[in-house]
Design an enzyme around this catalytic site. Sequence first.
Site, PDB file in Angstrom:
ATOM      1  N   SER A   1       0.797  -1.346   0.098  1.00  0.00           N
ATOM      2  CA  SER A   1       0.001  -0.091   0.129  1.00  0.00           C
ATOM      3  C   SER A   1       0.824   1.295  -0.041  1.00  0.00           C
ATOM      4  O   SER A   1       2.217   1.205   0.445  1.00  0.00           O
ATOM      5  CB  SER A   1      -0.874  -0.070   1.066  1.00  0.00           C
ATOM      6  OG  SER A   1      -1.481   1.344   1.267  1.00  0.00           O
TER       7      SER A   1
ATOM      8  N   TYR B   1      -1.435  -0.843  10.520  1.00  0.00           N
ATOM      9  CA  TYR B   1      -1.734  -0.999   9.116  1.00  0.00           C
ATOM     10  C   TYR B   1      -0.504  -0.648   7.999  1.00  0.00           C
ATOM     11  O   TYR B   1      -0.072  -1.507   7.499  1.00  0.00           O
ATOM     12  CB  TYR B   1      -2.847  -0.208   8.687  1.00  0.00           C
ATOM     13  CG  TYR B   1      -3.170  -0.438   7.279  1.00  0.00           C
ATOM     14  CD1 TYR B   1      -3.769  -1.706   6.535  1.00  0.00           C
ATOM     15  CD2 TYR B   1      -2.944   0.442   6.154  1.00  0.00           C
ATOM     16  CE1 TYR B   1      -3.908  -1.788   5.227  1.00  0.00           C
ATOM     17  CE2 TYR B   1      -2.960   0.171   4.677  1.00  0.00           C
ATOM     18  CZ  TYR B   1      -3.539  -0.988   4.644  1.00  0.00           C
ATOM     19  OH  TYR B   1      -3.843  -1.030   3.029  1.00  0.00           O
TER      20      TYR B   1
END
Length: 242
Positions: A133, A148
């Site tokens: 990501s 995350y």
Amino acid sequence: MESIAVITGAASADGIGFACAKRLAARGMKVILLDLSEAVDERAAELGGSARAIRVDLTDEVALRQVIASIDEPVDVLINNAGIASPTRIGDITLAEFRHLMDVNLTGMFLLTQHFGALMCERGRGTIVNMSSVSAQQGGGNFAGAHYAASKAAIIGFTKAVAREMAPHGVRVNAVAPGLIATDITNAAIASDHDGRLTKAIPARRAGTPDEVAAAVDFLTGQGADYMVGQVLSVNGGSYLP
């Protein structure tokens, strides 16, 4: 013989995993979809043909190893896409939440790569793509807390390390790092972003689509990317420019 692709996190009709499955199925590959949700059965039915759905909790080592053992065809492509996100701020992240997110985002990827990667090395061919990501590259973001971002950064490090090990055996390992993508997870926030706060920081001035991410995966798993090893292909509309 039909080429086989295993894709995790492919139960959502509007998700990146299913978009990848559609791309690879269109290339004539048999796709095996792994997901915890029963909706994965519907996605396999939509693809038709030889598509197969398997419901499994990727954090359950025993269950996942049983699934792995049930896939007796040679796997040519592995797409480690499954993952969850959380915007919890660092001071509010509990140890239980931290461990759960890490387990979901990393454990299945590790176990599947370890098993199928070894078999690919024995055959001297295969390709693996791991979903990271932009949060890993820029340090969090609108929908991502520190845990995350850490998990997605770990995926980049894992990808590069495994790529070094497996490339001499004919197996390519790469990663894709999407930015803001319009999926079932982000659609509500994007729709309510009336002042454009989410897209103003993106030079392309819009969110990406799952198919745009899938196009990058399609490229990395094709012959045109034969010399790409240990790379992180960013699909983010310019939201992160190193």
